[in-house]
Design a protein around this motif. Structure first.
Motif, PDB file in Angstrom:
ATOM      1  N   THR A  32      68.701 -93.230  10.804  1.00 33.88           N
ATOM      2  CA  THR A  32      68.565 -92.523   9.615  1.00 33.88           C
ATOM      3  C   THR A  32      70.550 -92.321   9.471  1.00 33.88           C
ATOM      4  O   THR A  32      71.366 -92.528  10.029  1.00 33.88           O
ATOM      5  CB  THR A  32      68.087 -91.450   9.314  1.00 33.88           C
ATOM      6  N   ARG A  33      70.402 -92.301   7.858  1.00 33.27           N
ATOM      7  CA  ARG A  33      71.503 -91.600   7.305  1.00 33.27           C
ATOM      8  C   ARG A  33      72.334 -90.512   8.264  1.00 33.27           C
ATOM      9  O   ARG A  33      73.975 -90.316   7.576  1.00 33.27           O
ATOM     10  CB  ARG A  33      71.236 -91.335   5.834  1.00 33.27           C
ATOM     11  N   TRP A  34      71.480 -89.469   8.605  1.00 34.25           N
ATOM     12  CA  TRP A  34      72.014 -88.512   9.451  1.00 34.25           C
ATOM     13  C   TRP A  34      72.754 -89.040  10.801  1.00 34.25           C
ATOM     14  O   TRP A  34      73.908 -88.301  11.235  1.00 34.25           O
ATOM     15  CB  TRP A  34      70.887 -87.579   9.930  1.00 34.25           C
ATOM     16  N   GLU A  35      72.285 -90.389  11.536  1.00 32.43           N
ATOM     17  CA  GLU A  35      72.909 -90.801  12.239  1.00 32.43           C
ATOM     18  C   GLU A  35      72.887 -90.201  13.617  1.00 32.43           C
ATOM     19  O   GLU A  35      73.559 -89.716  14.803  1.00 32.43           O
ATOM     20  CB  GLU A  35      74.638 -91.192  12.020  1.00 32.43           C
ATOM     21  N   ALA A  36      71.789 -88.684  13.944  1.00 31.60           N
ATOM     22  CA  ALA A  36      72.001 -88.339  14.887  1.00 31.60           C
ATOM     23  C   ALA A  36      70.479 -86.974  14.854  1.00 31.60           C
ATOM     24  O   ALA A  36      70.693 -87.637  12.899  1.00 31.60           O
ATOM     25  CB  ALA A  36      72.933 -87.239  15.325  1.00 31.60           C
ATOM     26  N   ILE A  37      70.303 -86.674  15.398  1.00 23.06           N
ATOM     27  CA  ILE A  37      69.108 -85.195  15.215  1.00 23.06           C
ATOM     28  C   ILE A  37      69.608 -84.397  14.197  1.00 23.06           C
ATOM     29  O   ILE A  37      70.985 -83.593  14.808  1.00 23.06           O
ATOM     30  CB  ILE A  37      68.437 -84.479  16.474  1.00 23.06           C
ATOM     31  N   VAL A  38      68.972 -83.763  13.055  1.00 16.11           N
ATOM     32  CA  VAL A  38      69.378 -82.510  12.277  1.00 16.11           C
ATOM     33  C   VAL A  38      68.667 -81.505  12.039  1.00 16.11           C
ATOM     34  O   VAL A  38      67.509 -81.668  12.357  1.00 16.11           O
ATOM     35  CB  VAL A  38      70.011 -83.343  10.663  1.00 16.11           C
ATOM     36  N   ALA A  39      69.282 -80.303  12.219  1.00 11.34           N
ATOM     37  CA  ALA A  39      67.535 -79.151  11.852  1.00 11.34           C
ATOM     38  C   ALA A  39      67.185 -79.415  10.522  1.00 11.34           C
ATOM     39  O   ALA A  39      67.639 -79.607   9.014  1.00 11.34           O
ATOM     40  CB  ALA A  39      68.088 -78.032  12.164  1.00 11.34           C
ATOM     41  N   PRO A  40      65.621 -78.633  10.380  1.00 11.67           N
ATOM     42  CA  PRO A  40      65.177 -79.127   8.930  1.00 11.67           C
ATOM     43  C   PRO A  40      66.232 -78.066   7.920  1.00 11.67           C
ATOM     44  O   PRO A  40      67.337 -76.805   8.895  1.00 11.67           O
ATOM     45  CB  PRO A  40      64.173 -77.828   9.292  1.00 11.67           C
ATOM     46  N   ALA A  41      66.331 -77.992   6.774  1.00  7.75           N
ATOM     47  CA  ALA A  41      67.037 -77.284   5.928  1.00  7.75           C
ATOM     48  C   ALA A  41      66.852 -75.382   5.662  1.00  7.75           C
ATOM     49  O   ALA A  41      68.119 -74.632   6.122  1.00  7.75           O
ATOM     50  CB  ALA A  41      67.064 -77.482   3.989  1.00  7.75           C
ATOM     51  N   GLU A  42      65.234 -75.470   6.641  1.00  7.06           N
ATOM     52  CA  GLU A  42      65.288 -74.425   6.500  1.00  7.06           C
ATOM     53  C   GLU A  42      65.114 -73.290   7.820  1.00  7.06           C
ATOM     54  O   GLU A  42      64.809 -71.981   8.111  1.00  7.06           O
ATOM     55  CB  GLU A  42      64.238 -74.057   5.675  1.00  7.06           C
ATOM     56  N   TYR A  43      65.603 -74.034   9.012  1.00  6.25           N
ATOM     57  CA  TYR A  43      65.433 -73.682  10.097  1.00  6.25           C
ATOM     58  C   TYR A  43      66.365 -72.232  10.097  1.00  6.25           C
ATOM     59  O   TYR A  43      67.517 -71.682   9.586  1.00  6.25           O
ATOM     60  CB  TYR A  43      66.944 -74.238  10.609  1.00  6.25           C
ATOM     61  N   ASN A  44      66.102 -71.681  11.397  1.00 10.70           N
ATOM     62  CA  ASN A  44      66.705 -70.380  11.169  1.00 10.70           C
ATOM     63  C   ASN A  44      66.993 -70.222  12.674  1.00 10.70           C
ATOM     64  O   ASN A  44      66.715 -70.125  13.323  1.00 10.70           O
ATOM     65  CB  ASN A  44      65.335 -69.386  10.906  1.00 10.70           C
ATOM     66  N   PRO A  45      68.676 -70.196  12.672  1.00 16.67           N
ATOM     67  CA  PRO A  45      69.050 -70.173  13.968  1.00 16.67           C
ATOM     68  C   PRO A  45      69.483 -68.450  14.326  1.00 16.67           C
ATOM     69  O   PRO A  45      70.585 -68.480  15.972  1.00 16.67           O
ATOM     70  CB  PRO A  45      70.693 -70.754  13.258  1.00 16.67           C
ATOM     71  N   PHE A  46      69.354 -67.555  13.524  1.00 17.72           N
ATOM     72  CA  PHE A  46      69.417 -65.894  14.085  1.00 17.72           C
ATOM     73  C   PHE A  46      68.005 -65.169  15.056  1.00 17.72           C
ATOM     74  O   PHE A  46      68.347 -63.902  14.977  1.00 17.72           O
ATOM     75  CB  PHE A  46      69.316 -65.089  12.982  1.00 17.72           C
ATOM     76  N   ALA A  47      67.236 -66.391  14.973  1.00 18.01           N
ATOM     77  CA  ALA A  47      66.162 -65.503  15.942  1.00 18.01           C
ATOM     78  C   ALA A  47      66.263 -65.274  17.331  1.00 18.01           C
ATOM     79  O   ALA A  47      67.370 -65.611  17.792  1.00 18.01           O
ATOM     80  CB  ALA A  47      64.594 -66.919  15.745  1.00 18.01           C
ATOM     81  N   TRP A  48      66.065 -64.113  17.609  1.00 16.78           N
ATOM     82  CA  TRP A  48      65.787 -63.841  19.013  1.00 16.78           C
ATOM     83  C   TRP A  48      67.343 -63.094  19.813  1.00 16.78           C
ATOM     84  O   TRP A  48      68.206 -63.075  19.734  1.00 16.78           O
ATOM     85  CB  TRP A  48      65.402 -64.811  20.161  1.00 16.78           C
ATOM     86  N   MET A  49      67.361 -61.425  19.018  1.00 12.41           N
ATOM     87  CA  MET A  49      68.644 -60.671  19.409  1.00 12.41           C
ATOM     88  C   MET A  49      69.930 -61.145  18.743  1.00 12.41           C
ATOM     89  O   MET A  49      70.494 -59.924  18.539  1.00 12.41           O
ATOM     90  CB  MET A  49      68.592 -61.368  21.023  1.00 12.41           C
ATOM     91  N   ILE A  50      69.222 -62.039  17.809  1.00  9.53           N
ATOM     92  CA  ILE A  50      70.620 -62.030  16.764  1.00  9.53           C
ATOM     93  C   ILE A  50      70.237 -61.075  15.766  1.00  9.53           C
ATOM     94  O   ILE A  50      71.765 -60.811  14.902  1.00  9.53           O
ATOM     95  CB  ILE A  50      71.202 -63.431  16.745  1.00  9.53           C
ATOM     96  N   GLY A  51      69.618 -61.654  15.182  1.00 12.28           N
ATOM     97  CA  GLY A  51      68.945 -60.645  13.959  1.00 12.28           C
ATOM     98  C   GLY A  51      67.752 -60.054  13.842  1.00 12.28           C
ATOM     99  O   GLY A  51      66.930 -61.263  14.383  1.00 12.28           O
TER     100      GLY A  51
END
Lengths: 177, 143
Positions: A60-79
Motif C-alpha cells: 500500500t502507499r503506507w509501505e507498512a502497517i499503520v494505525a487506524p486514524a482513531e486509534y487510542n495509544p493512551f489506554a491502560w495506565m496512561i490516561g
C-alpha cells in the motif's frame, strides 16, 4: 426556585482561556496493539488487511502497517482513568492527570452535556511512534436554549509524534448548564 | 489490492457504500478492552438503570470509529480519512441496528491533496439519525 444568571462567564473564566495541560505521553505503538484495536473496531468482521497483514501493508502507499486514524495509544495506565474503575495503585495519580485534562472552567455550572467532536487527522501513526497529547481550553461562549442559559467550553487536544509532527487535533464542544 | 476509489471518479451528491453494525456486548466489551473503557453503564443493565437508562448502551467513541470505518471503506487502502465531525444525539442500546451512510457534498484540491467532503450519519433501525456529521477523505488520482 433558582434564578438563571444573565451570564456564567466571569473574568476568572476568561483568564482560563488558553490554559494548557502537561503532555500525556504514550508508550511506543506496537503492531499487536494495532491489530487488537482494529479487531475491536471492526468486530464481527475482519478488519482491513493493512492493519494486520505485514506483507500486504507493504504493497500500500503506507509501505507498512499503520494505525487506524482513531486509534487510542493512551489506554491502560496512561490516561482516561476517570471513566471507569482503576487499580488502587494508579488511581490517585491518574485521577489527578485526568482532572487536569478536563479543564472545566472555574465556577461553571455543574450539569454537563457533550455537544460533539471533530477530529482532524494529519500524519499517520506508525509502529514505534510515541504520541504526546496536550489539551487546551480554546473558546468559551454562551447560548440560550430549552435548558436555559448554557455555557459552551471548547477543548482542543493536539497529538504530536516523537518527531514533533502533528498527528491529529480533536476539538470537543462541551456544554454546562 | 482491494478496490480503490479515485478522486476523478467521484461525483457530487454520490452516495457511498454503507457500513452496518448490529451492536451488543460483544462489540462494546471488545471496544472497552482496547480502550480501558470499562464503564459500568456500558456493561451492566442495572448500572445503566441506576442512571436513568433502560439498559446498557454502547460507547460514543465506538460510533465515532464506525464513521471512520465508513470513510475508510470508501477511501480504500490508498486513501485516507482527513476529518470526522459528529454530534452525539442519541444512545444505542443492545441489538440496535446502526447504518452508517455518506453522501458527497463537494470535491476540492488543497495543498496538492485531492479531497472529498461528505455528509455522514449513523441511523438506527427506527430511522433516527443518532450521529449526524461531516467527513473529509483524501483520495489518490488516476494521473
Amino acid at each position: 426556585m433558582t434564578s438563571t444568571p444573565e451570564t456564567y462567564i466571569t473574568d476568572e473564566m476568561r483568564a482560563y482561556i488558553g490554559t494548557e495541560t502537561p503532555p500525556l505521553v504514550s508508550p511506543p505503538i506496537s503492531q499487536s496493539e494495532i491489530r487488537r484495536f482494529a479487531m475491536a473496531a471492526y468486530w464481527p468482521e475482519v478488519p482491513p488487511r493493512r492493519f494486520w497483514d505485514e506483507d500486504y501493508a507493504k504493497t500500500t502507499r503506507w509501505e507498512a502497517i499503520v494505525a487506524p486514524a482513531e486509534y487510542n495509544p493512551f489506554a491502560w495506565m496512561i490516561g482516561r482513568a476517570n471513566i471507569g474503575p482503576q487499580p488502587d495503585r494508579i488511581d490517585a495519580e491518574q485521577e489527578e492527570i485526568e482532572s487536569k485534562r478536563e479543564l472545566r472552567p472555574p465556577g461553571a455550572p455543574e450539569r454537563y452535556l457533550f455537544g460533539g467532536t471533530t477530529a482532524e487527522h494529519f500524519v499517520t501513526m506508525r509502529i514505534g511512534d510515541v504520541i504526546s497529547s496536550v489539551v487546551s481550553l480554546v473558546e468559551l461562549y454562551e447560548r440560550t436554549g430549552r435548558l436555559g442559559l448554557m455555557l459552551f467550553y471548547v477543548l482542543e487536544e493536539r497529538w504530536t509524534n516523537q518527531n514533533g509532527e502533528l498527528v491529529q487535533t480533536i476539538r470537543s464542544d462541551n456544554i454546562l448548564y | 489490492m482491494a478496490d480503490q476509489t479515485y478522486w476523478e471518479d467521484v461525483s457530487d451528491r454520490q452516495e457511498i457504500p454503507s457500513f452496518f453494525r448490529k451492536t451488543d456486548l460483544m462489540n462494546w466489551n471488545r471496544w472497552a478492552s482496547v480502550n480501558d473503557e470499562y464503564v459500568p453503564m456500558h456493561m451492566d443493565d442495572d448500572a445503566a438503570k441506576e442512571n436513568g437508562q433502560p439498559g446498557a448502551f454502547g460507547q460514543g467513541p465506538l460510533r465515532f470509529s464506525y464513521l471512520h470505518s465508513l470513510l475508510r471503506q470508501f477511501a480504500g487502502d490508498d486513501g485516507d480519512v482527513v476529518l470526522v465531525r459528529v454530534q452525539m444525539r442519541g444512545i444505542n442500546f443492545k441489538n440496535d441496528e446502526l447504518t452508517c451512510t455518506g453522501k458527497v457534498t463537494g470535491k476540492r484540491v488543497e495543498d496538492g491533496r485531492h479531497l472529498v467532503d461528505l455528509d455522514i450519519a449513523i441511523t438506527n433501525q427506527r430511522g433516527e439519525a443518532v450521529t449526524p456529521g461531516q467527513g473529509t477523505v483524501e483520495l489518490p488520482t488516476r494521473g
